[in-house]
Design a protein around this motif. Structure first.
Motif, PDB file in Angstrom:
ATOM      1  N   LYS A   1       6.169  11.178   5.607  1.00 38.52           N
ATOM      2  CA  LYS A   1       7.047  12.074   4.857  1.00 38.52           C
ATOM      3  C   LYS A   1       6.508  12.418   3.474  1.00 38.52           C
ATOM      4  CE  LYS A   1      11.273  10.965   7.351  1.00 38.52           C
ATOM      5  NZ  LYS A   1      12.679  10.476   7.274  1.00 38.52           N
ATOM      6  N   TYR A   2       5.467  11.695   3.013  1.00 41.61           N
ATOM      7  CA  TYR A   2       4.859  12.026   1.721  1.00 41.61           C
ATOM      8  C   TYR A   2       4.249  13.425   1.753  1.00 41.61           C
ATOM      9  CZ  TYR A   2       2.420  11.299  -2.687  1.00 41.61           C
ATOM     10  OH  TYR A   2       1.985  11.406  -3.999  1.00 41.61           O
ATOM     11  N   ASP A   3       3.739  13.822   2.922  1.00 43.41           N
ATOM     12  CA  ASP A   3       3.212  15.181   3.107  1.00 43.41           C
ATOM     13  C   ASP A   3       3.547  15.609   4.529  1.00 43.41           C
ATOM     14  OD1 ASP A   3       1.885  17.567   3.009  1.00 43.41           O
ATOM     15  OD2 ASP A   3      -0.113  16.732   2.662  1.00 43.41           O
ATOM     16  N   TRP A   4       4.843  15.763   4.780  1.00 40.19           N
ATOM     17  CA  TRP A   4       5.360  15.933   6.127  1.00 40.19           C
ATOM     18  C   TRP A   4       4.733  17.106   6.874  1.00 40.19           C
ATOM     19  CZ3 TRP A   4       7.320  13.578  10.025  1.00 40.19           C
ATOM     20  CH2 TRP A   4       7.968  14.275  11.040  1.00 40.19           C
ATOM     21  N   GLU A   5       4.629  18.254   6.239  1.00 40.77           N
ATOM     22  CA  GLU A   5       4.131  19.448   6.921  1.00 40.77           C
ATOM     23  C   GLU A   5       2.710  19.268   7.428  1.00 40.77           C
ATOM     24  OE1 GLU A   5       5.845  22.077   7.887  1.00 40.77           O
ATOM     25  OE2 GLU A   5       7.587  21.031   7.071  1.00 40.77           O
ATOM     26  N   GLN A   6       1.882  18.541   6.685  1.00 44.25           N
ATOM     27  CA  GLN A   6       0.496  18.331   7.086  1.00 44.25           C
ATOM     28  C   GLN A   6       0.341  17.135   8.028  1.00 44.25           C
ATOM     29  OE1 GLN A   6      -2.102  20.368   6.302  1.00 44.25           O
ATOM     30  NE2 GLN A   6      -0.582  21.690   5.307  1.00 44.25           N
ATOM     31  N   ARG A   7       1.244  16.167   7.912  1.00 42.91           N
ATOM     32  CA  ARG A   7       1.047  14.905   8.624  1.00 42.91           C
ATOM     33  C   ARG A   7       1.906  14.739   9.867  1.00 42.91           C
ATOM     34  NH1 ARG A   7       0.670  10.786   3.346  1.00 42.91           N
ATOM     35  NH2 ARG A   7      -1.321  11.637   2.562  1.00 42.91           N
TER      36      ARG A   7
ATOM     37  N   CYS B   1       0.830  -1.212   0.000  1.00 42.73           N
ATOM     38  CA  CYS B   1       0.000   0.000   0.000  1.00 42.73           C
ATOM     39  C   CYS B   1       0.860   1.255   0.000  1.00 42.73           C
ATOM     40  CB  CYS B   1      -0.919   0.019   1.222  1.00 42.73           C
ATOM     41  SG  CYS B   1      -2.285  -1.155   1.145  1.00 42.73           S
ATOM     42  N   VAL B   2       1.906   1.265   0.816  1.00 47.20           N
ATOM     43  CA  VAL B   2       2.724   2.474   0.940  1.00 47.20           C
ATOM     44  C   VAL B   2       3.677   2.642  -0.240  1.00 47.20           C
ATOM     45  CG1 VAL B   2       2.552   2.645   3.438  1.00 47.20           C
ATOM     46  CG2 VAL B   2       4.315   1.192   2.439  1.00 47.20           C
ATOM     47  N   GLN B   3       3.601   1.736  -1.212  1.00 48.65           N
ATOM     48  CA  GLN B   3       4.317   1.935  -2.476  1.00 48.65           C
ATOM     49  C   GLN B   3       3.390   2.489  -3.551  1.00 48.65           C
ATOM     50  OE1 GLN B   3       6.261  -1.769  -3.581  1.00 48.65           O
ATOM     51  NE2 GLN B   3       6.913  -2.157  -1.477  1.00 48.65           N
ATOM     52  N   SER B   4       2.112   2.641  -3.208  1.00 51.37           N
ATOM     53  CA  SER B   4       1.104   3.111  -4.151  1.00 51.37           C
ATOM     54  C   SER B   4       0.889   4.607  -3.985  1.00 51.37           C
ATOM     55  CB  SER B   4      -0.222   2.366  -3.933  1.00 51.37           C
ATOM     56  OG  SER B   4      -1.281   3.032  -4.573  1.00 51.37           O
ATOM     57  N   LYS B   5       1.004   5.352  -5.064  1.00 51.32           N
ATOM     58  CA  LYS B   5       0.788   6.797  -5.022  1.00 51.32           C
ATOM     59  C   LYS B   5      -0.651   7.122  -4.650  1.00 51.32           C
ATOM     60  CE  LYS B   5       1.380  10.995  -7.786  1.00 51.32           C
ATOM     61  NZ  LYS B   5       1.781  11.558  -9.115  1.00 51.32           N
ATOM     62  N   VAL B   6      -1.599   6.305  -5.142  1.00 47.74           N
ATOM     63  CA  VAL B   6      -3.013   6.523  -4.828  1.00 47.74           C
ATOM     64  C   VAL B   6      -3.242   6.423  -3.323  1.00 47.74           C
ATOM     65  CG1 VAL B   6      -5.340   5.572  -5.071  1.00 47.74           C
ATOM     66  CG2 VAL B   6      -3.847   5.752  -7.071  1.00 47.74           C
ATOM     67  N   PHE B   7      -2.660   5.411  -2.694  1.00 50.74           N
ATOM     68  CA  PHE B   7      -2.823   5.236  -1.253  1.00 50.74           C
ATOM     69  C   PHE B   7      -2.135   6.362  -0.495  1.00 50.74           C
ATOM     70  CE2 PHE B   7      -1.568   3.686   2.909  1.00 50.74           C
ATOM     71  CZ  PHE B   7      -2.725   3.088   3.367  1.00 50.74           C
ATOM     72  N   LEU B   8      -0.917   6.699  -0.869  1.00 51.37           N
ATOM     73  CA  LEU B   8      -0.173   7.733  -0.152  1.00 51.37           C
ATOM     74  C   LEU B   8      -0.855   9.092  -0.248  1.00 51.37           C
ATOM     75  CD1 LEU B   8       3.501   6.778  -1.094  1.00 51.37           C
ATOM     76  CD2 LEU B   8       2.400   6.530   1.137  1.00 51.37           C
ATOM     77  N   GLU B   9      -1.466   9.367  -1.386  1.00 54.31           N
ATOM     78  CA  GLU B   9      -2.112  10.670  -1.578  1.00 54.31           C
ATOM     79  C   GLU B   9      -3.453  10.764  -0.857  1.00 54.31           C
ATOM     80  OE1 GLU B   9      -2.510  11.497  -5.709  1.00 54.31           O
ATOM     81  OE2 GLU B   9      -0.452  12.208  -5.944  1.00 54.31           O
ATOM     82  N   ASN B  10      -4.207   9.671  -0.834  1.00 53.92           N
ATOM     83  CA  ASN B  10      -5.602   9.755  -0.416  1.00 53.92           C
ATOM     84  C   ASN B  10      -5.900   9.209   0.974  1.00 53.92           C
ATOM     85  OD1 ASN B  10      -6.982  10.741  -3.016  1.00 53.92           O
ATOM     86  ND2 ASN B  10      -5.771   9.002  -3.736  1.00 53.92           N
ATOM     87  N   SER B  11      -5.053   8.365   1.521  1.00 58.15           N
ATOM     88  CA  SER B  11      -5.353   7.788   2.830  1.00 58.15           C
ATOM     89  C   SER B  11      -5.143   8.827   3.929  1.00 58.15           C
ATOM     90  CB  SER B  11      -4.479   6.563   3.092  1.00 58.15           C
ATOM     91  OG  SER B  11      -3.114   6.889   2.965  1.00 58.15           O
ATOM     92  N   SER B  12      -6.111   8.916   4.836  1.00 55.60           N
ATOM     93  CA  SER B  12      -6.073   9.890   5.915  1.00 55.60           C
ATOM     94  C   SER B  12      -5.366   9.320   7.133  1.00 55.60           C
ATOM     95  CB  SER B  12      -7.490  10.304   6.294  1.00 55.60           C
ATOM     96  OG  SER B  12      -8.188   9.184   6.805  1.00 55.60           O
ATOM     97  N   ALA B  13      -5.148  10.165   8.141  1.00 54.33           N
ATOM     98  CA  ALA B  13      -4.523   9.716   9.385  1.00 54.33           C
ATOM     99  C   ALA B  13      -5.416   8.700  10.096  1.00 54.33           C
ATOM    100  CB  ALA B  13      -4.257  10.917  10.289  1.00 54.33           C
ATOM    101  N   SER B  14      -6.727   8.887  10.032  1.00 57.10           N
ATOM    102  CA  SER B  14      -7.634   7.940  10.691  1.00 57.10           C
ATOM    103  C   SER B  14      -7.563   6.575  10.026  1.00 57.10           C
ATOM    104  CB  SER B  14      -9.075   8.470  10.668  1.00 57.10           C
ATOM    105  OG  SER B  14      -9.548   8.602   9.343  1.00 57.10           O
ATOM    106  N   VAL B  15      -7.386   6.534   8.718  1.00 52.33           N
ATOM    107  CA  VAL B  15      -7.234   5.263   8.011  1.00 52.33           C
ATOM    108  C   VAL B  15      -5.931   4.587   8.427  1.00 52.33           C
ATOM    109  CG1 VAL B  15      -6.828   4.218   5.743  1.00 52.33           C
ATOM    110  CG2 VAL B  15      -8.664   5.875   6.036  1.00 52.33           C
TER     111      VAL B  15
END
Length: 598
Positions: free
Chosen positions: A214-220, A171-185
């Protein structure tokens, strides 16, 4: 011919071919654009249709055309989606059929859900159940995203959520998952016991979590601490822990504190007593390790025990389904025999000590039975072959239900035994590697009621001792019982009397026992269905050669199931002993498959 009145002899008749011809005729009119009163625009394509047909097939269109919206008077309406998916949905609206494939089902399913066509949703869901192992991670994530928002599709959501959990490293190699999965997921997935598989280690789970952050460090980065607490960091090699986390995460003070604590504990991994897997399961126990207590449930055909597992937050309930019967029936008779006496575990193995009572009247059979029991009273379960093998018997026959504890390479057994027709409470131990027994304490001099394994690696034994003489109330009938507590030290084979100072009113009986919780000690007196359990705080000093215990006032512990604490528990890997997940009514459990997508 009998006559009847006009309002009698009514019979409803029909013709299925008429409905098929009507459906076919409407579909043909649609393809000819005859009598169509609306064009549905999807992408670059127009689809002529009849509002009446769309309203009957779809709750989405029925609401649009019948609620006074401006679309109800428009001749062209734009809807989202792909031309190919809508074409299939439109075919279904007119004919009840469409074509599904691995390539098209996701889009058609999403369109059916958007337009609220239950029959089309059900057909897609049925197809998805059959081909769940044929999709890419991206497809599985999209299907889970769609189905998790529909309670009627919860089972489909669970299937695809399970696939994502068990393939987290993909999953963490998938751009779709990294972009769209939330912290709650992410929190939901990391909380799942099944994320750790034979192909996914805790180190890979940590690496994947860091990748998501680290895919979106500032937000995550605000979620870093919460996510880190969900990972069994003690299972990650210490020499790689700092490198995997990196400077950005270690710059967060709370993250740094967590890592330093793990490193400090890891140094004592081999010498810790009890093992860190028991004292710090959130750090050092694999996700497949389950805390269990065994209880017996016999029917007319089986002697297999039922395994009941503790309910813990964010874990599932499991039941053992493949455990073979313990060979504890008397071989010379079909007489129903009594229960298994005790269980203990070691390295994903179960050990059982049994005391098989004989209820027959024949004395010779009874003598034969006793001889058989002396040689057939201790077994080990082999998960690879699902069978129990006979081990060297317990030297002195146990009576009733002994207490058994696994400490390093030994299994300690404390319980009532029969010696020369006298009953004595004894301590015996079994060496796991040499498969040999030895007697350590041949008489405790009191009747053992309960024993617990302390986090210090010592065993606290609670008993009562009968003394002759007058009872406290002045009567002489039967003598009276006084509470006795002893501390057994396995490393030195010492049994030390514990001086007990009781300043409150306590009645010691078979349902009274000591309990350890959060490094504190308590005395629990179990009540009945009318009276609650009574819990007294206990102050202990077990470090000296003269251990002491002071029983204090009644306290309240709301977070502990004291009745569950009474049962002996053990831990093992749920994958090794044939377990299946069963429905749980425990309100503390997270409901799997219902995480909403953000």
């Amino acid at each position: 011919m009998a006559s009847c009145k006009q309002d009698q002899c009514v019979q409803s008749v029909g013709n299925q071919s008429h409905l098929s011809r009507l459906s076919s005729g409407l579909n043909q009119l649609r393809h000819q654009a005859a009598f169509c009163d609306v064009n549905i625009i999807v992408g670059d394509q127009r689809f002529p249709a009849h509002k009446a047909v769309l309203s009957c097939a779809s709750d989405y269109f029925q609401g649009m055309f019948s609620s006074g919206f401006q679309e109800s008077t428009m001749s062209e309406i734009t809807v989202p989606g792909t031309e190919e998916s809508f074409a299939q949905i439109l075919d279904f609206a007119y004919t009840g059929y469409f074509n599904l494939s691995l390539r098209t089902v996701t889009g058609i399913f999403q369109m059916a859900c958007y337009m609220v066509i239950p029959e089309a949703m059900d057909l897609c869901a049925e197809y998805l159940r059959e081909v769940k192992d044929s999709f890419t991670i991206e497809d599985c994530y999209e299907i889970w995203s769609i189905t998790s928002n529909h309670s009627s599709l919860a089972d489909v959501a669970q299937l695809y959520r399970r696939y994502l959990v068990e393939n987290f490293s993909k999953c963490v190699q998938s751009k779709v998952f990294l972009e769209n999965s939330s912290a709650s997921v992410m929190l939901d997935i990391l909380s799942d016991e099944d994320i750790e598989t034979d192909n996914t280690t805790e180190e890979q789970i940590l690496r994947g979590t860091v990748t998501w952050l680290k895919y979106d460090w500032e937000q995550r980065k605000v979620h870093a601490v919460d996510l880190l607490k969900k990972i069994r960091l003690g299972l990650v090699p210490v020499d790689r822990l700092h490198k995997l986390l990196g400077d950005e995460l270690l710059a967060i003070p709370e993250c740094k504190d967590i890592v330093e604590e793990v490193v400090k504990l890891s140094v004592t991994m081999d010498t810790a007593s009890p093992p860190l897997i028991k004292s710090h399961p959130e750090l050092f126990a694999t996700r497949n390790t389950i805390t269990a207590s065994l209880e017996e449930d016999y029917d007319d055909t089986s002697t297999a025990p039922v395994v009941l597992f503790k309910c813990k937050t964010e874990t599932a309930c499991y039941k053992m389904t493949k455990l073979a019967d313990i060979p504890n029936r008397y071989p010379y008779s079909d007489e129903k025999v009594s229960a298994v006496g005790a269980f203990v575990s070691n390295e994903n193995q179960l050990y059982a000590a049994i005391d098989v009572g004989y209820n027959g009247k024949d004395r010779e059979d009874s003598r034969n039975h006793d001889k058989w029991l002396l040689a057939n009273n201790f077994f080990q379960y082999m998960p690879e072959t699902n069978e129990w093998i006979l081990l060297p018997p317990i030297p002195v026959r146990i009576l009733g239900y002994p207490k058994m504890f696994h400490i390093k390479e030994y299994i300690y057994m404390i319980g009532e035994c029969e010696v020369s027709k006298e009953c004595k409470d004894m301590i015996q131990r079994f060496h796991i590697h040499s498969k040999s027994w030895e007697i350590l304490v041949d008489d405790l001099l009191f009747h053992t009621l309960y024993a617990i394994l302390l986090t210090t690696g010592q065993i606290l034994v609670t008993g009562r001792q009968e003394r002759a003489g007058p009872n406290p109330d002045g009567s002489r009938y039967g003598g009276f019982c006084v509470p006795v507590v002893a501390l057994y030290k396995p490393t030195t084979n010492e049994l030390l009397h514990v001086h007990v100072d009781i300043s409150v009113d306590i009645t010691l009986h078979e349902d009274t026992f000591f309990m350890e919780h959060d490094n504190n000690y308590y005395l629990v007196t179990q009540g009945n269905h009318k009276e609650p359990d009574q819990v007294n705080r206990v102050i202990c000093d077990f470090n000296s050669d003269r251990p002491t215990m002071v029983i204090g006032d009644v306290v309240e512990i709301k977070t502990v199931d004291t009745r569950r604490q009474f049962h002996q528990e053990f831990t093992f890997d749920k994958r090794k002993l044939g377990l299946v997940q069963v429905p749980c009514e425990c309100e503390s459990h997270v409901k799997k498959g219902e995480a909403k997508m953000e």
